[in-house]
Design a protein around this motif. Structure first.
Motif, PDB file in Angstrom:
ATOM      1  N   ILE A  73       4.586  -9.028   6.423  1.00  0.00           N
ATOM      2  CA  ILE A  73       3.729  -8.403   5.201  1.00  0.00           C
ATOM      3  C   ILE A  73       2.510  -7.544   5.896  1.00  0.00           C
ATOM      4  O   ILE A  73       1.714  -8.275   6.522  1.00  0.00           O
ATOM      5  N   VAL A  74       2.376  -6.403   5.604  1.00  0.00           N
ATOM      6  CA  VAL A  74       1.349  -5.529   6.044  1.00  0.00           C
ATOM      7  C   VAL A  74       0.467  -5.022   4.791  1.00  0.00           C
ATOM      8  O   VAL A  74       0.731  -4.579   3.824  1.00  0.00           O
ATOM      9  N   CYS A  75      -0.800  -5.083   4.947  1.00  0.00           N
ATOM     10  CA  CYS A  75      -1.784  -4.590   3.924  1.00  0.00           C
ATOM     11  C   CYS A  75      -2.839  -3.631   4.372  1.00  0.00           C
ATOM     12  O   CYS A  75      -3.275  -3.754   5.510  1.00  0.00           O
ATOM     13  N   ASP A  76      -2.892  -2.804   3.533  1.00  0.00           N
ATOM     14  CA  ASP A  76      -3.927  -1.581   3.939  1.00  0.00           C
ATOM     15  C   ASP A  76      -4.811  -1.363   2.790  1.00  0.00           C
ATOM     16  O   ASP A  76      -4.279  -1.319   1.371  1.00  0.00           O
ATOM     17  N   PHE A  77      -6.026  -1.107   2.818  1.00  0.00           N
ATOM     18  CA  PHE A  77      -7.050  -0.773   1.612  1.00  0.00           C
ATOM     19  C   PHE A  77      -7.846   0.365   1.979  1.00  0.00           C
ATOM     20  O   PHE A  77      -8.106   0.613   3.237  1.00  0.00           O
ATOM     21  N   ASN A  78      -8.202   1.481   1.139  1.00  0.00           N
ATOM     22  CA  ASN A  78      -9.021   2.328   1.303  1.00  0.00           C
ATOM     23  C   ASN A  78      -9.630   2.663  -0.218  1.00  0.00           C
ATOM     24  O   ASN A  78      -8.930   2.423  -1.051  1.00  0.00           O
TER      25      ASN A  78
END
Length: 437
Positions: free
Chosen positions: A345-350
Motif C-alpha cells: 500500500i502506497v500513500c502520497d500527500f500534497n
C-alpha cells in the motif's frame, strides 16, 4: 543462648511483587526453645533485603543487625593470614603445616617444621575452623530479652532483585483471535521462596505504605475478575488505586530463576486491521484494534507488557508478524497494536491548492492511496490541520473531528485501485490576528 530460625519453620509464606522491581516478603515462623534465649539468628532472608523495611511482630526485639559477611575463598584466606593452616596431599594422605604469609599473588607460606618458604604448594588447603564473623547465609540477628520461646512470629521486609511483567501471545486468524497471557517472574533476590502465596501488583507507585496486618484482610468493593482460562489461575482485584493479581495455588520461586505462569486465555474474539497514514506517510502503519468488551470476551484490566503477534500462512503454519508494547490497560479501554508498515500500500500527500480571498485563506489537501493488494483494505487517515481557526468547506469522504486540530477519515480502497481523498477548508486570518493581539 543463640536460637537459629530457618525457613523450615515457616507456617505461612507470601510474597507480593511490584512493577518497581522489588517485592514484599511476609513470613509466619514458629520458634520454640525451652532454654533461655537472648539472641535469634533469623536465616534464609533475601540477600537484597532492604533493612530499613523490616517489621517484626510476636517477639520483643531490643537490637537488630543484618549480617551479610558471607563465606568465600578470598575472605577465608584473608582471615587466616599469619596463622597456621594445612596442605593436604591426596596421594600420600599427608598434611603439611604452614604459616600463611600472603594470598595476594598465589599462596605463600612458611613451613612450620623447617621454616622454608613454599609458593603455591600442591594439595588441598585445610583450615581449622570457620573464622568468627563469617556466615554461610545472610541473616538477621536480633537481641531479645532473655526468655524461653514458644510462639509464632511475623516478619515482613522489602527486597530488591525480584521483578514481574506480563507477556502476551496474540494468534490471529482471518476473522478472530486467540489471546494468551503469561506472568513472567525473575528472581535475583538471593532467596528461594518455597510454597509461597503469590500476589502481583500492577501500577506505578513510589512505595507501599507500611502494613500492620501481614496477611491483608481488606474489603474490596470492586468486582473480582477471574480470568477466562482453561483452569483460571489468577484472581484480579482493585487495590489502593492499583490492581492486584493473586495466584490461586502455592508456588515455589527459586533464586536465579525465571518463571512464567499462565493467567489469560481468550478465544474467538474479533479484531480490526487498520492501515493508518498521515501527511508524512509513504507506507501505512499496520494496526490491530481490539475492543476490550464483554461482547469480545474481554472487559478486563490488562497489566502492561509485550504482545507478540502470529498468523498462519498458506501452509497453515504460524508465522511471527510483529510485536508491540501495551500500557496498563483498564477494562473497557481498547487495545491498539502497531505491527510495522504495509508492503503493498502506497500513500502520497500534497497540498493541492492554497489561495487568499477577503482575508480568508482557502486550502485543499489531498491524499493518494494506492492499494496493490489482492483484497480490499481500510485505510485510516489521521490529518492534522496546523492553523488555529478553520472550517471545513468540502470533503470527498466523511470524517470525524477528534481534536481542535486533528481529523480522522476511514477509507475503503478496492484491490489495485488508487483512491484520492480531499479536504478543503478555510482559514479566517482576521480571527487569528485578533487572538494573537
Amino acid at each position: 543462648m543463640r536460637y537459629l530460625s530457618t525457613n523450615e519453620q515457616n507456617e505461612k509464606l507470601s510474597i507480593t511483587i511490584y512493577n518497581g522491581q522489588f517485592g514484599l516478603v511476609k513470613e509466619d515462623r514458629l520458634v520454640q526453645s525451652n532454654e533461655q534465649v537472648e539472641e535469634i539468628q533469623y536465616l534464609d532472608v533475601a540477600k537484597k533485603i532492604e533493612t530499613d523495611s523490616i517489621i517484626i511482630n510476636g517477639v520483643n526485639v531490643l537490637e537488630l543487625n543484618y549480617d551479610f559477611d558471607l563465606v568465600s575463598k578470598a575472605k577465608l584466606l584473608d582471615k587466616y593470614l599469619d596463622q597456621d593452616i594445612y596442605i593436604y596431599d591426596k596421594k600420600t594422605e599427608e598434611k603439611l603445616a604452614i604459616r600463611l604469609l600472603s594470598v595476594t599473588d598465589g599462596i605463600i607460606g612458611e613451613r612450620i617444621d623447617t621454616k622454608e618458604i613454599v609458593i603455591n604448594p600442591t594439595g588441598e588447603l585445610v583450615l581449622p575452623s570457620l573464622p568468627a564473623g563469617l556466615i554461610a547465609k545472610p541473616a538477621l540477628l536480633w537481641k531479645v530479652p532473655k526468655t524461653p520461646l514458644n510462639q509464632t512470629i511475623n516478619v515482613s521486609y522489602l527486597t530488591k532483585g525480584i521483578t514481574w511483567g506480563a507477556n502476551y501471545v496474540l494468534n490471529l486468524t482471518e476473522k478472530d483471535f486467540h489471546l494468551t497471557g503469561w506472568m513472567a517472574i525473575n528472581n535475583q533476590s538471593g532467596a528461594t521462596f518455597e510454597n509461597a502465596q503469590l500476589k502481583l501488583i500492577a501500577g506505578e507507585i513510589n512505595r507501599i505504605e507500611e502494613i500492620d496486618d501481614f496477611y491483608e484482610n481488606e474489603k474490596y468493593e470492586d468486582r473480582m475478575v477471574v480470568y477466562s482460562a482453561v483452569e483460571p489461575s489468577f484472581e484480579e482485584k482493585g487495590f489502593a488505586d492499583q490492581h492486584m493479581y493473586t495466584l490461586n495455588r502455592p508456588v515455589t520461586i527459586k533464586d536465579e530463576q525465571e518463571k512464567q505462569i499462565n493467567f489469560l486465555n481468550v478465544a474467538n474474539g474479533t479484531y480490526r486491521k487498520i492501515y493508518e497514514v498521515d501527511r508524512y506517510s509513504t507506507k501505512p502503519v499496520i494496526k490491530i484494534e481490539i475492543d476490550n468488551s464483554k461482547e469480545n470476551n474481554l472487559e478486563i484490566p490488562l497489566p502492561k507488557g509485550k504482545v507478540k503477534v502470529y498468523q498462519a500462512d498458506s501452509d497453515n503454519l504460524l508465522e511471527f508478524i510483529g510485536e508491540d508494547q501495551i500500557p496498563h490497560t483498564a477494562k473497557k479501554q481498547p487495545i491498539t497494536l502497531n505491527l510495522g508498515t504495509a508492503f503493498d500500500i502506497v500513500c502520497d500527500f500534497n497540498e493541492a491548492n492554497r489561495y487568499e480571498e477577503d482575508h480568508l485563506e482557502y486550502i485543499e489537501d489531498r491524499y493518494y492511496i494506492h492499494n496493490q493488494k489482492d483484497e480490499k483494505v481500510t485505510v485510516k487517515i489521521v490529518h492534522t490541520i496546523r492553523e488555529r481557526t478553520w472550517e471545513m468547506v468540502k470533503t470527498s469522504h466523511a470524517y470525524e473531528k477528534n481534536t481542535s486540530c486533528t481529523i480522522t477519515c476511514n477509507v475503503e480502497v478496492e484491490p489495485d485501485v488508487r483512491e484520492m481523498v480531499t479536504f478543503e477548508y478555510v482559514i479566517d486570518n482576521t480571527i487569528y490576528i485578533k487572538n494573537r493581539d
